[in-house]
Motif scaffolding. Sequence first.
Motif, PDB file in Angstrom:
ATOM      1  N   SER A  45      -4.071   0.271   2.331  1.00  0.00           N
ATOM      2  CA  SER A  45      -2.738   0.851   2.442  1.00  0.00           C
ATOM      3  C   SER A  45      -1.675  -0.181   2.082  1.00  0.00           C
ATOM      4  N   ARG A  46      -0.445   0.266   2.066  1.00  0.00           N
ATOM      5  CA  ARG A  46       0.698  -0.579   1.760  1.00  0.00           C
ATOM      6  C   ARG A  46       0.851  -1.646   2.865  1.00  0.00           C
ATOM      7  N   PRO A  47       1.214  -2.877   2.493  1.00  0.00           N
ATOM      8  CA  PRO A  47       1.395  -3.931   3.510  1.00  0.00           C
ATOM      9  C   PRO A  47       2.596  -3.634   4.405  1.00  0.00           C
ATOM     10  N   PRO A  48       2.742  -4.367   5.518  1.00  0.00           N
ATOM     11  CA  PRO A  48       3.865  -4.134   6.427  1.00  0.00           C
ATOM     12  C   PRO A  48       5.206  -4.413   5.752  1.00  0.00           C
ATOM     13  N   ILE A  49       6.232  -3.751   6.229  1.00  0.00           N
ATOM     14  CA  ILE A  49       7.566  -3.896   5.644  1.00  0.00           C
ATOM     15  C   ILE A  49       8.258  -5.129   6.206  1.00  0.00           C
ATOM     16  N   ALA A  50       8.819  -5.933   5.307  1.00  0.00           N
ATOM     17  CA  ALA A  50       9.610  -7.107   5.675  1.00  0.00           C
ATOM     18  C   ALA A  50      11.084  -6.765   5.448  1.00  0.00           C
ATOM     19  N   SER A  51      11.919  -7.235   6.334  1.00  0.00           N
ATOM     20  CA  SER A  51      13.351  -6.986   6.229  1.00  0.00           C
ATOM     21  C   SER A  51      14.033  -8.097   5.448  1.00  0.00           C
ATOM     22  N   LEU A  52      15.037  -7.735   4.665  1.00  0.00           N
ATOM     23  CA  LEU A  52      15.837  -8.729   3.960  1.00  0.00           C
ATOM     24  C   LEU A  52      16.681  -9.512   4.959  1.00  0.00           C
ATOM     25  N   ASP A  53      16.927 -10.771   4.640  1.00  0.00           N
ATOM     26  CA  ASP A  53      17.809 -11.642   5.424  1.00  0.00           C
ATOM     27  C   ASP A  53      17.398 -11.779   6.885  1.00  0.00           C
ATOM     28  N   ARG A  54      16.120 -11.676   7.162  1.00  0.00           N
ATOM     29  CA  ARG A  54      15.600 -11.847   8.516  1.00  0.00           C
ATOM     30  C   ARG A  54      14.401 -12.785   8.451  1.00  0.00           C
ATOM     31  N   PHE A  55      14.368 -13.776   9.327  1.00  0.00           N
ATOM     32  CA  PHE A  55      13.241 -14.704   9.359  1.00  0.00           C
ATOM     33  C   PHE A  55      12.049 -14.024  10.018  1.00  0.00           C
ATOM     34  N   GLY A  67      -6.376 -21.539  -0.207  1.00  0.00           N
ATOM     35  CA  GLY A  67      -5.052 -20.917  -0.145  1.00  0.00           C
ATOM     36  C   GLY A  67      -4.991 -19.652   0.675  1.00  0.00           C
ATOM     37  N   GLY A  68      -3.783 -19.311   1.063  1.00  0.00           N
ATOM     38  CA  GLY A  68      -3.512 -18.089   1.816  1.00  0.00           C
ATOM     39  C   GLY A  68      -2.625 -17.158   1.000  1.00  0.00           C
ATOM     40  N   ARG A  69      -2.479 -15.948   1.475  1.00  0.00           N
ATOM     41  CA  ARG A  69      -1.662 -14.980   0.748  1.00  0.00           C
ATOM     42  C   ARG A  69      -0.764 -14.254   1.737  1.00  0.00           C
ATOM     43  N   LEU A  70       0.528 -14.217   1.427  1.00  0.00           N
ATOM     44  CA  LEU A  70       1.470 -13.399   2.174  1.00  0.00           C
ATOM     45  C   LEU A  70       1.591 -12.070   1.453  1.00  0.00           C
ATOM     46  N   ALA A  71       1.531 -10.978   2.193  1.00  0.00           N
ATOM     47  CA  ALA A  71       1.683  -9.651   1.587  1.00  0.00           C
ATOM     48  C   ALA A  71       2.651  -8.856   2.439  1.00  0.00           C
ATOM     49  N   PHE A  72       3.617  -8.247   1.800  1.00  0.00           N
ATOM     50  CA  PHE A  72       4.598  -7.433   2.507  1.00  0.00           C
ATOM     51  C   PHE A  72       5.187  -6.422   1.544  1.00  0.00           C
ATOM     52  N   ALA A  73       5.864  -5.459   2.092  1.00  0.00           N
ATOM     53  CA  ALA A  73       6.555  -4.448   1.290  1.00  0.00           C
ATOM     54  C   ALA A  73       8.030  -4.504   1.640  1.00  0.00           C
ATOM     55  N   LEU A  74       8.835  -4.060   0.713  1.00  0.00           N
ATOM     56  CA  LEU A  74      10.275  -3.955   0.927  1.00  0.00           C
ATOM     57  C   LEU A  74      10.658  -2.490   0.796  1.00  0.00           C
ATOM     58  N   SER A  75      11.667  -2.088   1.542  1.00  0.00           N
ATOM     59  CA  SER A  75      12.142  -0.715   1.364  1.00  0.00           C
ATOM     60  C   SER A  75      12.659  -0.611  -0.073  1.00  0.00           C
ATOM     61  N   LEU A  76      12.460   0.523  -0.703  1.00  0.00           N
ATOM     62  CA  LEU A  76      12.844   0.670  -2.105  1.00  0.00           C
ATOM     63  C   LEU A  76      14.342   0.442  -2.306  1.00  0.00           C
ATOM     64  N   GLU A  77      15.157   0.694  -1.275  1.00  0.00           N
ATOM     65  CA  GLU A  77      16.592   0.429  -1.379  1.00  0.00           C
ATOM     66  C   GLU A  77      16.868  -1.069  -1.483  1.00  0.00           C
ATOM     67  N   ALA A  78      15.987  -1.884  -0.923  1.00  0.00           N
ATOM     68  CA  ALA A  78      16.189  -3.339  -0.921  1.00  0.00           C
ATOM     69  C   ALA A  78      15.724  -3.986  -2.219  1.00  0.00           C
ATOM     70  N   VAL A  86       4.247  -5.881  14.219  1.00  0.00           N
ATOM     71  CA  VAL A  86       4.307  -6.613  12.963  1.00  0.00           C
ATOM     72  C   VAL A  86       5.399  -7.672  13.015  1.00  0.00           C
ATOM     73  N   GLU A  87       6.414  -7.474  13.865  1.00  0.00           N
ATOM     74  CA  GLU A  87       7.519  -8.417  13.928  1.00  0.00           C
ATOM     75  C   GLU A  87       7.066  -9.850  14.179  1.00  0.00           C
ATOM     76  N   ASN A  88       5.880 -10.051  14.759  1.00  0.00           N
ATOM     77  CA  ASN A  88       5.447 -11.412  15.024  1.00  0.00           C
ATOM     78  C   ASN A  88       4.911 -12.092  13.771  1.00  0.00           C
ATOM     79  N   GLY A  89       4.745 -11.392  12.692  1.00  0.00           N
ATOM     80  CA  GLY A  89       4.350 -11.994  11.430  1.00  0.00           C
ATOM     81  C   GLY A  89       2.872 -12.020  11.150  1.00  0.00           C
ATOM     82  N   GLU A  90       2.034 -11.773  12.142  1.00  0.00           N
ATOM     83  CA  GLU A  90       0.597 -11.822  11.898  1.00  0.00           C
ATOM     84  C   GLU A  90       0.175 -10.798  10.844  1.00  0.00           C
ATOM     85  N   GLY A  91       0.865  -9.681  10.784  1.00  0.00           N
ATOM     86  CA  GLY A  91       0.524  -8.636   9.818  1.00  0.00           C
ATOM     87  C   GLY A  91       0.801  -9.019   8.382  1.00  0.00           C
ATOM     88  N   PHE A  92       1.620 -10.049   8.160  1.00  0.00           N
ATOM     89  CA  PHE A  92       1.971 -10.459   6.797  1.00  0.00           C
ATOM     90  C   PHE A  92       0.944 -11.416   6.193  1.00  0.00           C
TER      91      PHE A  92
END
Length: 168
Positions: free
Chosen positions: A22-32, A73-84, A47-53
């Motif tokens: 499935s699609r990876p978890p959604i990451a928010s813009l301008d948020r650590f 190596g490791g891989r970060l995977a996330f999705a962005l809202s299409l508006e972002a 997901v907010e704790n980052g383990e899902g990414f």
Amino acid sequence: MAAELCAAAARLGARPEARRGSRPPIASLDRFHPIGRSTTTRLEVPVENGEGFRAGRGWLASEAWGCRVAEGGGRLAFALSLEAVTSSLTLAVRLVAPHRIGCSVTIGTVTGNLAPDERRAFLCPIEPDASGSVSVCITSSPLPGSALSSCGDRVGIEGFKIRHGEAD
């Protein structure tokens, strides 16, 4: 307790993001987004704790401050809202160098060096695919004249942030 576990498993299995492929978890813009170990005691790990990414097996055990990248190596995977999704986005990854050795780090298309114990953000341009998904590989290797002697000699990641604009 068994009923609580069964109910949580049913809820997690019913969510599309819990299914394989499935699609990876959604990451928010301008948020650590911290990558460290979750301290929650709930069955559903937010997901907010980052383990899902953290995608794949390229990670060592997470710690409270973040997570070290495994060999290969490791891989970060996330999705962005299409508006972002815009034409220029930058991923800022906050890195922690190994304690005893300097290292070379590659994040996506960007390569740089870290001195022993240095903490610094690396900026990398990213391009989401048509669905808004992003996958970025992170690798590191010791600088010439240095050698890995333990898992603590691997680069660590405290977290990441996504912003509009090009990498500086």
